[in-house]
Design an enzyme around this catalytic site. Structure first.
Site, mmCIF file in Angstrom:
data_model
loop_
_atom_site.group_PDB
_atom_site.id
_atom_site.type_symbol
_atom_site.label_atom_id
_atom_site.label_comp_id
_atom_site.label_asym_id
_atom_site.label_seq_id
_atom_site.Cartn_x
_atom_site.Cartn_y
_atom_site.Cartn_z
ATOM 1 N N SER A 167 0.791 -1.138 -0.304
ATOM 2 C CA SER A 167 -0.119 0.014 -0.056
ATOM 3 C C SER A 167 0.970 1.254 0.067
ATOM 4 O O SER A 167 1.869 1.177 0.687
ATOM 5 C CB SER A 167 -0.944 0.025 1.276
ATOM 6 O OG SER A 167 -0.213 -0.319 2.350
ATOM 7 N N GLY A 169 -0.722 4.632 0.251
ATOM 8 C CA GLY A 169 -1.323 5.510 0.510
ATOM 9 C C GLY A 169 -2.084 6.249 -0.607
ATOM 10 O O GLY A 169 -2.841 5.582 -1.423
ATOM 11 N N GLY A 188 -1.947 4.377 -4.385
ATOM 12 C CA GLY A 188 -2.668 3.386 -4.843
ATOM 13 C C GLY A 188 -2.038 2.040 -4.173
ATOM 14 O O GLY A 188 -1.304 2.264 -3.043
ATOM 15 N N GLY A 235 -5.771 1.711 5.372
ATOM 16 C CA GLY A 235 -5.363 0.247 5.447
ATOM 17 C C GLY A 235 -6.367 -1.005 5.866
ATOM 18 O O GLY A 235 -6.307 -1.972 5.155
ATOM 19 N N ASP A 236 -6.983 -0.732 6.980
ATOM 20 C CA ASP A 236 -7.910 -1.714 7.355
ATOM 21 C C ASP A 236 -9.069 -1.884 6.339
ATOM 22 O O ASP A 236 -9.431 -3.069 6.073
ATOM 23 C CB ASP A 236 -8.346 -1.164 8.823
ATOM 24 C CG ASP A 236 -7.433 -0.929 9.673
ATOM 25 O OD1 ASP A 236 -6.461 -1.415 9.537
ATOM 26 O OD2 ASP A 236 -7.353 -0.280 10.501
HETATM 27 O O1 LIG Z 1 -1.728 -2.070 16.256
HETATM 28 P P1 LIG Z 1 -1.389 -0.769 15.609
HETATM 29 O O2 LIG Z 1 -0.364 -0.893 14.487
HETATM 30 O O3 LIG Z 1 -0.849 0.220 16.781
HETATM 31 O O4 LIG Z 1 -2.741 -0.053 15.107
HETATM 32 C C1 LIG Z 1 -3.866 0.233 15.733
HETATM 33 C C2 LIG Z 1 -4.311 1.593 15.292
HETATM 34 O O5 LIG Z 1 -4.308 1.391 13.806
HETATM 35 C C3 LIG Z 1 -5.827 1.887 13.328
HETATM 36 O O6 LIG Z 1 -6.377 0.682 13.453
HETATM 37 C C4 LIG Z 1 -5.837 2.382 12.035
HETATM 38 O O7 LIG Z 1 -5.319 1.720 11.137
HETATM 39 C C5 LIG Z 1 -6.349 2.772 14.455
HETATM 40 O O8 LIG Z 1 -7.619 2.283 14.641
HETATM 41 C C6 LIG Z 1 -5.444 2.119 15.862
HETATM 42 O O9 LIG Z 1 -6.308 1.399 16.769
#
Ligand SMILES: O=P(O)(O)OC[C@H]1O[C@](O)(CO)[C@@H](O)[C@H]1O
Length: 302
Positions: free
Chosen positions: A214, A216, A219, A245-246
């Site tokens: 990824s 950002g 793309g 990303g999630d």
């Molecule tokens: O587990 P980490 O890499 O610290 O990521 C957690 C964080 O990343 C996020 O999921 C965003 O991707 C936030 O919601 C936050 O909880």
């Protein structure tokens, strides 16, 4: 159904401010709190888009209870393991320009608690089409935690998507994760290659089935056994990139369920990810924008 595992959940707090300026006092315009950690965000996006999901993770303390209550209120199916360690908090400070994150490390779990978490995953795989292991590990965790989840899923014949970093990413690739989704920096951390595509091939050589890189707003690139593709969003999307990303991981997992082609999966990953930027908090997508983006994302083989 897509089972997500979040080894290091967090209560995500989002502060909206006018303009972030280090060393000054900020008046916070709004505060949002929700269950976070990458795997929980993946489940939330899937749930919002009508895809069946089960969210698994360890929770402890007062913030752990807030997470349980939030997942319940959102109607997201979950199986949480109560642990001694208090669940961490993350803070995202969002202004007109960007988001700045403060992610606590997360407290260590006992070895016996990790074993119980893995037992819980094993017990809840009935009816699962895909498993996702997503996010960091709490400080001092065994680096093979995601790798063990990969092993459990693969033993059950279920494909696995992993989004983590450092030694845990490498171990998951070596365990044969079907898809891993690092960014360029995370990739450089685990393989010795300056060129990202060469790095992705190195991670495949280590054992990963496919690598989705990824970048950002630029793309994503998929390096797979079936070919390589690049997908680019049709226009820049402004907003809060936390959780983009999630959303991409959610799309990749859904693509595995639907057994769609790699170009279609990558198109969806870019569209879901960009649509997440337009949503105010991690774990959500802007639905109207998603449909528009999906039609217009450009995918090319290279
Ligand atoms: O587990 P980490 O890499 O610290 O990521 C957690 C964080 O990343 C996020 O999921 C965003 O991707 C936030 O919601 C936050 O909880």
């Amino acid at each position: 159904m897509i089972v997500t595992v979040t080894p290091n959940p967090a209560l995500d707090v989002s502060y909206r401010v006018d303009k972030l300026a280090p060393g000054t006092t900020h008046r916070v315009r709004s505060v949002r709190e929700r269950a976070g950690g990458k795997g929980f965000n993946v489940s939330r996006v899937l749930h919002e888009l009508g895809v069946a999901t089960l969210a698994i993770g360890p929770v402890g303390g007062v913030l752990g209870e807030s997470i349980r209550a939030d997942l319940l209120a959102a109607g997201i199916r979950h199986a949480l393991l109560a642990v001694d360690a208090p669940t961490r908090m993350t803070v995202a400070v969002v202004d007109e320009e960007d988001a700045t994150l403060f992610n606590e490390a997360g407290a260590a779990l006992l070895d016996t608690e990790w074993d119980r978490l893995l037992d819980l995953v094993r017990a809840r795989l009935v009816g699962a089409d895909v498993v996702v292991c997503s996010g960091s590990l709490p400080l001092g965790s065994p680096r093979d935690t995601c790798a063990r989840i990969v092993g459990i899923a693969r033993d059950a014949g279920i494909p696995v998507v992993v989004d983590t970093s450092g030694p845990a990413l490498l171990a998951a690739a070596q365990a044969g994760a079907d898809v891993v989704k690092p960014n360029a920096a995370e990739l450089r951390e685990v393989v010795d290659a300056d060129d990202p595509v060469a790095g992705a091939e190195a991670l495949r050589a280590a054992g990963a089935g496919a690598v989705v890189l990824s970048s950002g707003p630029d793309g994503m690139v998929a390096v797979t056994g079936e070919g390589r593709w690049r997908a680019i969003p049709p226009f820049p999307v402004r907003g809060n990139p936390t959780g983009a990303g999630d959303a991409a991981v959610a799309a990749l997992a859904n693509g595995l369920v639907e057994q769609s082609s790699w170009p279609m999966r990558l198109r969806a990953a870019v569209a879901w990810s960009a649509a997440a930027v337009a949503a105010p908090v991690a774990g959500s997508v802007d639905l109207a924008l998603l449909h528009r983006l999906y039609e217009e994302v450009a995918v090319e083989a290279f």
